[in-house]
Design an enzyme around this catalytic site. Structure first.
Site, PDB file in Angstrom:
ATOM      1  N   ASP A  76      40.727  33.900  26.862  1.00 23.92           N
ATOM      2  CA  ASP A  76      41.551  35.016  27.309  1.00 23.92           C
ATOM      3  C   ASP A  76      42.366  35.531  26.145  1.00 23.92           C
ATOM      4  OD1 ASP A  76      43.582  33.223  27.003  1.00 23.92           O
ATOM      5  OD2 ASP A  76      44.013  32.998  29.126  1.00 23.92           O
TER       6      ASP A  76
ATOM      7  N   ASP B 210      54.853  28.888  25.689  1.00 18.96           N
ATOM      8  CA  ASP B 210      55.088  30.034  26.580  1.00 18.96           C
ATOM      9  C   ASP B 210      56.436  30.710  26.341  1.00 18.96           C
ATOM     10  OD1 ASP B 210      52.624  29.677  27.691  1.00 18.96           O
ATOM     11  OD2 ASP B 210      53.319  28.937  29.625  1.00 18.96           O
TER      12      ASP B 210
ATOM     13  N   LYS C 184      55.254  29.064  38.287  1.00 20.48           N
ATOM     14  CA  LYS C 184      53.856  29.496  38.398  1.00 20.48           C
ATOM     15  C   LYS C 184      52.910  28.359  38.016  1.00 20.48           C
ATOM     16  CE  LYS C 184      51.618  31.730  34.921  1.00 20.48           C
ATOM     17  NZ  LYS C 184      50.312  31.069  34.755  1.00 20.48           N
ATOM     18  N   ASN C 185      53.213  27.709  36.903  1.00 19.45           N
ATOM     19  CA  ASN C 185      52.264  26.715  36.392  1.00 19.45           C
ATOM     20  C   ASN C 185      52.247  25.428  37.208  1.00 19.45           C
ATOM     21  OD1 ASN C 185      51.469  28.479  34.484  1.00 19.45           O
ATOM     22  ND2 ASN C 185      52.489  27.471  32.747  1.00 19.45           N
TER      23      ASN C 185
ATOM     24  N   ARG D 183      42.665  32.144  35.008  1.00 16.41           N
ATOM     25  CA  ARG D 183      42.038  30.972  34.457  1.00 16.41           C
ATOM     26  C   ARG D 183      42.435  29.687  35.196  1.00 16.41           C
ATOM     27  NH1 ARG D 183      42.039  27.284  30.995  1.00 16.41           N
ATOM     28  NH2 ARG D 183      40.164  27.031  29.737  1.00 16.41           N
TER      29      ARG D 183
HETATM   30  C1  UD1 Z   1      48.825  25.450  30.557  1.00 13.52           C
HETATM   31  C2  UD1 Z   1      49.651  26.601  31.078  1.00 13.52           C
HETATM   32  C3  UD1 Z   1      49.994  27.566  29.944  1.00 13.52           C
HETATM   33  C4  UD1 Z   1      50.669  26.814  28.815  1.00 13.52           C
HETATM   34  C5  UD1 Z   1      49.813  25.622  28.384  1.00 13.52           C
HETATM   35  C6  UD1 Z   1      50.467  24.753  27.321  1.00 13.52           C
HETATM   36  C7  UD1 Z   1      48.904  26.897  33.350  1.00 13.52           C
HETATM   37  C8  UD1 Z   1      48.240  27.768  34.352  1.00 13.52           C
HETATM   38  N1  UD1 Z   1      48.916  27.315  32.079  1.00 13.52           N
HETATM   39  O1  UD1 Z   1      47.599  25.994  30.074  1.00 13.52           O
HETATM   40  O2  UD1 Z   1      50.878  28.553  30.471  1.00 13.52           O
HETATM   41  O3  UD1 Z   1      50.794  27.703  27.730  1.00 13.52           O
HETATM   42  O4  UD1 Z   1      49.543  24.793  29.510  1.00 13.52           O
HETATM   43  O5  UD1 Z   1      51.730  24.356  27.709  1.00 13.52           O
HETATM   44  O6  UD1 Z   1      49.448  25.852  33.690  1.00 13.52           O
HETATM   45  N2  UD1 Z   1      42.008  22.531  25.075  1.00 13.52           N
HETATM   46  C9  UD1 Z   1      40.753  22.154  24.637  1.00 13.52           C
HETATM   47  N3  UD1 Z   1      39.950  21.436  25.492  1.00 13.52           N
HETATM   48  C10 UD1 Z   1      40.337  21.098  26.751  1.00 13.52           C
HETATM   49  C11 UD1 Z   1      41.630  21.486  27.197  1.00 13.52           C
HETATM   50  C12 UD1 Z   1      42.446  22.204  26.331  1.00 13.52           C
HETATM   51  O7  UD1 Z   1      40.366  22.455  23.518  1.00 13.52           O
HETATM   52  O8  UD1 Z   1      39.552  20.450  27.468  1.00 13.52           O
HETATM   53  C13 UD1 Z   1      42.884  23.293  24.168  1.00 13.52           C
HETATM   54  C14 UD1 Z   1      43.098  24.724  24.680  1.00 13.52           C
HETATM   55  O9  UD1 Z   1      42.041  25.580  24.249  1.00 13.52           O
HETATM   56  C15 UD1 Z   1      44.412  25.064  24.045  1.00 13.52           C
HETATM   57  C16 UD1 Z   1      45.177  23.721  24.018  1.00 13.52           C
HETATM   58  O10 UD1 Z   1      44.183  22.715  24.165  1.00 13.52           O
HETATM   59  O11 UD1 Z   1      44.231  25.496  22.727  1.00 13.52           O
HETATM   60  C17 UD1 Z   1      46.214  23.588  25.100  1.00 13.52           C
HETATM   61  O12 UD1 Z   1      45.595  23.693  26.369  1.00 13.52           O
HETATM   62  P1  UD1 Z   1      46.210  23.083  27.697  1.00 13.52           P
HETATM   63  O13 UD1 Z   1      47.375  22.196  27.366  1.00 13.52           O
HETATM   64  O14 UD1 Z   1      45.117  22.500  28.504  1.00 13.52           O
HETATM   65  O15 UD1 Z   1      46.798  24.374  28.418  1.00 13.52           O
HETATM   66  P2  UD1 Z   1      46.356  25.026  29.783  1.00 13.52           P
HETATM   67  O16 UD1 Z   1      46.295  23.994  30.866  1.00 13.52           O
HETATM   68  O17 UD1 Z   1      45.165  25.884  29.571  1.00 13.52           O
END
Ligand code: UD1
Length: 457
Positions: free
Chosen positions: A147, A336, A51-52, A123
């Site tokens: 979320d 995850d 999915k990701n 998202r």
């Molecule tokens: C993706 C995955 C999710 C997985 C996560 C970490 C998808 C659709 N989702 O989520 O299933 O759990 O990676 O492996 O691929 N953050 C900030 N600022 C930013 C970006 C991130 O503060 O600009 C924080 C987020 O709030 C979170 C953390 O960094 O607390 C991790 O986020 P990130 O690695 O970006 O995960 P996602 O891409 O949202």
């Protein structure tokens, strides 16, 4: 405990369903899984594409004109939502669900706006930001908000784009990004190896003018998969799989056919399910190296883990032993898979501490696990779980994809009937979940509940 308990129970205000549940749920109400616990999972299961990864592969098809084909596409709700989004942006999507093939025809002209009605459902819609700004020089994306698992910031996505010359503002709930002069290569250091920010900046930089360096980049297998597809399309990327990505922008890319990397989180969920039910499951089309730490933890819990040519096998003969975990960006332990390991610890010998470092609200689901009799205490980003010999079935509610899956696992190991409601969350990430569980011997069915408030165990 599955290994030594028998179970019984009866029905509860729900209608059993067949494969026509999709249309029925419109009229009947909330979908649920009704599980009678106590059966070991035995047999083989095949994992589909991740999915990701696939959602981002779909988004990056917008970087070029013409027909992109993606294979090994999982039949999950999020792929439907992303299909609607890219269609809204002007592409034409054909999805042969049974074959797992998705074709996306992208025209010369694209729309620039991703509306809130779709972004709020998923998202990952934010992943069209990079391709749109790279291709059109402009993008209006509804702000996704937080979320169930956390606040989920975007600051690193936006700061990186600004470094590349984009102007980003927000108005009336929308992010407005523009770079009329074409994005310019830049050196970008991420404060944290964010998966989403790495992807946005990678997808934006492949068509930028000059060289972009993304330092402290995320290294998840899904990012490697996205990088490979971009390379096949003609992008110039060095350092794939490392924390420094060097991208030399090109003038255009070409559409390709690409196979999605297998879903390591779904594979890991099957591994934990086998261990929790004292089962013996061969997981096919999976890469055990993407799960090195998780499988090692299962071995510490007492499972016998063997590699197969196209996957791995997990066999468990006794109640698991408690195992501590600490979530971290890849190659650390995947956040995850954290809820699934909490569920396993809930029936293990001993006490374990689980530390969550990625998402601040990821322990919310623990209250549902406690309804099944689990002994879990949380303190900030730590959870202490003391294993019980058995859990006892009860109605519980799924709040997000992985928490929902972990409640299903707990239900499989519990005594009596567990009803997991709001399984639309689980549908977002797990293709064919109930039929696959049934084929492994689980007593589970999909039901529709007219009034979820009246569910009884
Ligand atoms: C993706 C995955 C999710 C997985 C996560 C970490 C998808 C659709 N989702 O989520 O299933 O759990 O990676 O492996 O691929 N953050 C900030 N600022 C930013 C970006 C991130 O503060 O600009 C924080 C987020 O709030 C979170 C953390 O960094 O607390 C991790 O986020 P990130 O690695 O970006 O995960 P996602 O891409 O949202």
């Amino acid at each position: 405990m599955v290994c030594d308990s028998g179970n019984s129970g009866n029905s509860d205000g729900m209608a059993s369903q067949d494969s026509s549940w999709g249309s029925m749920r419109q009229t009947l109400g909330v979908d649920a899984f009704r599980i009678t616990g106590g059966k070991p999972l035995l047999g083989e299961v095949r994992v589909s594409g991740a999915k990701n990864s696939v959602l981002k592969l779909m988004a990056l098809s917008l970087l070029t004109q013409g027909r992109t084909q993606i294979t090994s596409v999982p039949d999950i709700l999020d792929v439907s939502i992303m299909s609607r989004l890219v269609t809204r942006l002007g592409a034409r999507v054909e999805w042969e669900r049974a074959e797992g093939i998705l074709s996306i025809d992208v025209p010369e002209e694209l729309e620039q706006r991703a509306d809130y009605d779709l972004v709020r459902q998923m998202r990952a819609s934010i992943s069209v930001l990079g391709p749109l700004i790279a291709r059109l020089g402009v993008a209006d994306i509804a702000l996704p908000g937080g979320d169930a698992i956390g606040s989920r910031g975007l600051d690193m996505h936006l700061a990186g784009l600004e470094r590349m010359g984009a102007k980003v503002t927000s108005q009336h709930g929308y992010l407005l990004a523009s770079a009329p002069e074409r994005l310019k290569g830049a050196s970008i250091w991420l404060d944290f190896p964010s998966v989403g920010a790495t992807e946005t900046l990678l997808m934006a930089s492949v068509l930028a003018e000059g060289t972009t360096i993304i330092d402290n980049a995320a290294r998840e297998p899904e990012i490697v998969d996205i990088s490979h597809m971009l390379q096949e399309m003609g992008a110039q990327i060095d350092g794939v799989g490392t924390s420094t990505l060097i991208v030399d922008g090109v003038d255009e890319l070409r559409p390709v056919t690409h196979e999605t990397v297998s879903d390591r989180i779904v594979a890991g969920t099957w591994a934990v399910a086998a261990a929790m039910t004292c089962g013996d499951v061969s997981v096919r089309n999976a890469n055990p190296h993407h799960l090195d730490i998780a499988l090692d933890k299962l071995a510490s819990a007492g499972a016998e883990v063997t590699h197969l040519p196209d996957g791995f096998r997990v066999r468990m003969e006794d109640r698991p032993r408690a195992v501590g975990i600490v979530t971290l960006p890849y190659p650390g332990f995947a956040t995850d898979l954290q809820p699934q390991f909490i569920a396993m610890n809930a029936i293990a010998y001993g006490t374990a501490m689980v530390t969550e470092n990625l998402f601040e609200s990821r322990f919310k689901f623990v209250n549902e696990l406690v309804r099944l009799g689990a002994d879990v205490r949380t303190e900030a980003h730590h959870a202490i779980i003391t294993g019980r010999e058995s859990l006892s079935g009860a109605p519980v509610e799924s709040h997000d994809i992985r928490a929902g899956a972990s409640l299903v696992l707990a239900g499989l190991a519990a005594q009596g009937i567990t009803t997991v409601t709001h399984v639309n969350h689980i549908d977002r990430g797990y293709a064919n979940f109930v039929p696959d569980l049934q084929s492994l011997g689980a007593d589970i069915e999909r039901v529709s509940i007219v009034d979820p408030a009246r569910v009884s165990g």
